[in-house]
Design a protein around this motif. Structure first.
Motif, mmCIF file in Angstrom:
data_model
loop_
_atom_site.group_PDB
_atom_site.id
_atom_site.type_symbol
_atom_site.label_atom_id
_atom_site.label_comp_id
_atom_site.label_asym_id
_atom_site.label_seq_id
_atom_site.Cartn_x
_atom_site.Cartn_y
_atom_site.Cartn_z
ATOM 1 N N ALA A 153 46.733 39.982 29.381
ATOM 2 C CA ALA A 153 47.361 41.227 29.853
ATOM 3 C C ALA A 153 46.449 42.395 29.504
ATOM 4 N N ILE A 154 46.007 43.120 30.531
ATOM 5 C CA ILE A 154 45.093 44.240 30.270
ATOM 6 C C ILE A 154 45.828 45.542 30.598
ATOM 7 N N VAL A 155 46.036 46.339 29.546
ATOM 8 C CA VAL A 155 46.683 47.639 29.747
ATOM 9 C C VAL A 155 45.567 48.622 30.095
ATOM 10 N N CYS A 156 45.617 49.180 31.313
ATOM 11 C CA CYS A 156 44.502 50.004 31.802
ATOM 12 C C CYS A 156 44.931 51.467 31.861
ATOM 13 N N GLU A 157 44.192 52.291 31.149
ATOM 14 C CA GLU A 157 44.473 53.730 31.142
ATOM 15 C C GLU A 157 44.154 54.335 32.506
ATOM 16 N N THR A 158 43.070 53.861 33.086
ATOM 17 C CA THR A 158 42.589 54.492 34.324
ATOM 18 C C THR A 158 42.578 53.507 35.489
ATOM 19 N N THR A 159 42.524 54.079 36.696
ATOM 20 C CA THR A 159 42.442 53.267 37.913
ATOM 21 C C THR A 159 41.183 52.406 37.882
ATOM 22 N N GLU A 160 40.058 52.990 37.438
ATOM 23 C CA GLU A 160 38.775 52.266 37.420
ATOM 24 C C GLU A 160 38.861 51.020 36.537
ATOM 25 N N GLU A 161 39.479 51.210 35.342
ATOM 26 C CA GLU A 161 39.625 50.048 34.446
ATOM 27 C C GLU A 161 40.446 48.961 35.119
ATOM 28 N N ALA A 162 41.494 49.376 35.821
ATOM 29 C CA ALA A 162 42.390 48.398 36.460
ATOM 30 C C ALA A 162 41.667 47.674 37.598
ATOM 31 N N LEU A 163 40.847 48.407 38.346
ATOM 32 C CA LEU A 163 40.092 47.771 39.435
ATOM 33 C C LEU A 163 39.166 46.708 38.849
ATOM 34 N N ALA A 164 38.524 47.062 37.731
ATOM 35 C CA ALA A 164 37.594 46.123 37.088
ATOM 36 C C ALA A 164 38.343 44.922 36.523
ATOM 37 N N ALA A 165 39.520 45.178 35.929
ATOM 38 C CA ALA A 165 40.299 44.071 35.338
ATOM 39 C C ALA A 165 40.724 43.087 36.426
ATOM 40 N N ALA A 166 41.168 43.626 37.570
ATOM 41 C CA ALA A 166 41.592 42.753 38.681
ATOM 42 C C ALA A 166 40.408 41.905 39.144
ATOM 43 N N GLU A 167 39.238 42.525 39.232
ATOM 44 C CA GLU A 167 38.043 41.806 39.692
ATOM 45 C C GLU A 167 37.671 40.704 38.686
ATOM 46 N N ASP A 168 37.728 41.066 37.389
ATOM 47 C CA ASP A 168 37.366 40.078 36.359
ATOM 48 C C ASP A 168 38.322 38.890 36.374
ATOM 49 N N ILE A 169 39.627 39.181 36.440
ATOM 50 C CA ILE A 169 40.596 38.077 36.317
ATOM 51 C C ILE A 169 40.564 37.204 37.574
ATOM 52 N N LEU A 170 40.621 37.849 38.747
ATOM 53 C CA LEU A 170 40.582 37.033 39.982
ATOM 54 C C LEU A 170 39.208 36.371 40.140
ATOM 55 N N GLY A 171 38.200 36.939 39.480
ATOM 56 C CA GLY A 171 36.845 36.356 39.531
ATOM 57 C C GLY A 171 36.659 35.199 38.562
ATOM 58 N N GLY A 172 37.700 34.871 37.776
ATOM 59 C CA GLY A 172 37.616 33.652 36.970
ATOM 60 C C GLY A 172 37.462 33.857 35.472
ATOM 61 N N GLN A 173 37.669 35.093 34.973
ATOM 62 C CA GLN A 173 37.543 35.349 33.530
ATOM 63 C C GLN A 173 38.421 34.406 32.699
ATOM 64 N N PHE A 174 39.582 34.076 33.195
ATOM 65 C CA PHE A 174 40.479 33.177 32.459
ATOM 66 C C PHE A 174 40.650 31.849 33.212
ATOM 67 N N GLY A 175 39.663 31.483 34.012
ATOM 68 C CA GLY A 175 39.731 30.231 34.772
ATOM 69 C C GLY A 175 40.905 30.252 35.742
ATOM 70 N N ASP A 176 41.534 29.066 35.909
ATOM 71 C CA ASP A 176 42.626 28.939 36.884
ATOM 72 C C ASP A 176 43.837 29.797 36.527
ATOM 73 N N ALA A 177 43.977 30.172 35.237
ATOM 74 C CA ALA A 177 45.109 31.020 34.832
ATOM 75 C C ALA A 177 45.077 32.338 35.599
ATOM 76 N N GLY A 178 43.909 32.704 36.137
ATOM 77 C CA GLY A 178 43.784 33.965 36.849
ATOM 78 C C GLY A 178 43.657 33.793 38.362
ATOM 79 N N ASN A 179 44.144 32.676 38.899
ATOM 80 C CA ASN A 179 44.109 32.518 40.364
ATOM 81 C C ASN A 179 45.025 33.530 41.034
ATOM 82 N N GLU A 180 46.071 33.916 40.303
ATOM 83 C CA GLU A 180 46.944 34.990 40.785
ATOM 84 C C GLU A 180 47.035 36.034 39.677
ATOM 85 N N ILE A 181 47.271 37.274 40.057
ATOM 86 C CA ILE A 181 47.496 38.307 39.052
ATOM 87 C C ILE A 181 48.806 39.040 39.358
ATOM 88 N N VAL A 182 49.331 39.644 38.296
ATOM 89 C CA VAL A 182 50.470 40.535 38.439
ATOM 90 C C VAL A 182 49.947 41.931 38.107
#
Ligand code: AMP
Ligand code: GLY
Length: 451
Positions: A153-182
């Motif tokens: 769970a990444i708490v993002c202060e800014t839009t930029e951080e959130a964009l990066a977090a979405a890219e990292d997680i959907l890009g495989g940072q946590f493997g299959d656990a990140g195939n979907e994000i909330v």
């Protein structure tokens, strides 16, 4: 009854500590356990995901009851396997453990049953997630759907951080656990941990607790598994506990039952106490760590009997007695945690810490080697103390920390700060009102004295 506890952390040491004092327990084993657990249970070298090994041990050693500590084997179906082998076990089936295994599942369940939680959308497509984040803006929270060792769970202060977090997680940072994000709305409030013992149809609220996730004092720095906890949590008034049961826990139990996934075990709701009342942050399907340590410190009736009743579906009318005393656990971690850290440094002074009245040292990551206690993990010890209030318990816990000689370790120095501030404020308020009262009663007496 031969009891087998599965796991190797501070939570499992606390569970063993609770089981060991039960008259029902005639033998206690733990797989794989740790250095501290080995002092009160037989540790067997079987990994938590070695289901065949666990079943073989249960058969060979006539285990009567298995308590599964961590989420990994629950989500992977250990309790289902034990059920199929006719071995009584505490914990949810895999179908019920999905409450922790999939955030998308839980958020959808909340939506269908009007359970209060942050507004959200789920995504598997990065471009769509990014459009949504742009539209909403920060602060906003991005989460991996699946299990990510508490880091998803990444708490993002800014839009930029959130964009990066979405890219990292959907890009495989946590493997299959990140195939979907909330992606969810950021909630403002105070957090609390709420635990209910469940038997499929009934839910029995346990004592409340609060933990400190951030690594540094003042709740700053990266999140960890938990650097300390205390019980009770003053924010969880009786009214708040009742609302939590009515709005969150019971509707979840009913929904799970209707869905053919009755929940047995301990349901751990991570709550945000907001202006509108309790909101669900997430569910866990196990005891919290280090919340389990403070719960077991305050659990006065037989904890093993309660877990057996939950496993057998016999919680209707069941009651648990809690000590009036407060409890606190201060975690000692290896320097570098939650990043890289070294293992194998020697720890001394544990007996000296435990010689202090109402102090117990629960081991989270230790190994006993040739009579020496060595560190063997990120979180290593949980110094647990009780007192008439959080402040007293906290003084004792830090006396315990002082007694421990482990230069390679560190801890936070402010565990329980919110509760202590509240206690101090209540004391100031009480003093002020007694000064006011004594003023008003003193006046006639002074006149009387003058007579
Ligand atoms: P989780 O893994 O979902 O429990 O989230 C880990 C931590 O992130 C929580 O304990 C909160 O401190 C924070 N968090 C998660 N979701 C939210 C939210 N919607 N609003 C504010 N903080 C959140
Ligand atoms: N201390 C929080 C957890 O166990 O997830």
């Amino acid at each position: 009854m031969h009891v087998l506890v599965i796991g190797a952390g501070g939570r499992e040491h606390a569970l063993c500590w609770g089981v060991a004092r039960s008259p029902l327990a005639t033998r206690l084993s733990c797989a794989p356990g740790n250095g501290g657990i080995s002092q009160l249970a037989e540790c067997v070298d079987i990994a938590v995901d070695d289901f065949d090994g666990i079943v073989a041990y249960c058969r060979a050693e006539a285990v009567d009851f298995v308590i599964v500590g961590p989420e990994g084997p629950l989500v992977a179906g250990l309790v289902d396997r034990l059920d199929a082998e006719k071995i009584l076990a505490f914990g949810p089936s895999a179908r019920a453990a999905i409450l922790e295994g999939s955030k998308v599942f839980t958020k959808n369940l909340c939506k269908r049953h009007n359970i209060p939680t942050a507004a959200f959308e789920k995504f598997s497509d990065l471009a769509k997630a990014q459009d949504y984040i742009q539209e909403r803006g920060g602060p906003i929270v991005v989460k991996a759907d699946g299990l990510a060792a508490g880091k998803g769970a990444i708490v993002c202060e800014t839009t930029e951080e959130a964009l990066a977090a979405a890219e990292d997680i959907l890009g495989g940072q946590f493997g299959d656990a990140g195939n979907e994000i909330v992606v969810e709305q950021f909630m403002v409030g105070e957090e609390a941990s709420f635990f209910a013992l469940c038997d499929g149809g009934n839910a029995l609220p346990l004592a409340t607790a609060q933990d400190h996730k951030a690594v540094f004092d003042g709740d700053r720095g990266p999140n960890t598994g938990g650097m300390g906890a205390y019980s009770p949590a003053p924010v969880m008034t009786d009214e708040m506990c009742q609302k939590t049961m009515e709005r969150i826990i019971l509707p979840t139990m009913r929904a799970m039952e209707q869905d053919g996934r009755p929940f047995k075990g301990v349901l751990f709701a991570g709550l945000m106490i907001t202006e509108r009342g309790p909101q669900l942050i997430e569910y866990n399907v196990r005891f919290g760590d280090p919340e389990c340590q403070v719960l077991l410190a305050r659990w006065q009736s037989d904890p093993l009997a309660a877990l057996v009743a939950a496993a057998k579906g016999q919680l209707a009318g069941y009651e648990v007695d809690w000590s009036e005393r407060a409890a606190i656990t201060v975690v000692m971690a290896a320097q570098g945690y939650p990043g890289d850290y070294a293992k194998g440094s020697e720890i001394n002074g544990i007996a000296e810490a435990e010689a202090i009245a109402r102090v117990s040292v629960l081991h989270a990551g230790t190994q006993l080697e040739d009579g020496r206690m060595l560190s063997n993990g990120g979180r290593v010890l949980g110094v647990t103390a009780q007192g008439r209030d959080i402040r007293t318990a906290r003084e004792r816990a830090y006396q315990g920390i002082e007694a421990i000689d482990w230069p390679e370790g560190f801890c936070r120095s402010d565990i329980g700060w919110r509760a202590v501030e509240r206690e101090e404020q209540a004391e100031r308020d009480a003093n002020e009102s007694s000064v006011k009262n004594s003023d008003s009663v003193a006046m006639p007496m002074i006149f009387g004295d003058l007579k």
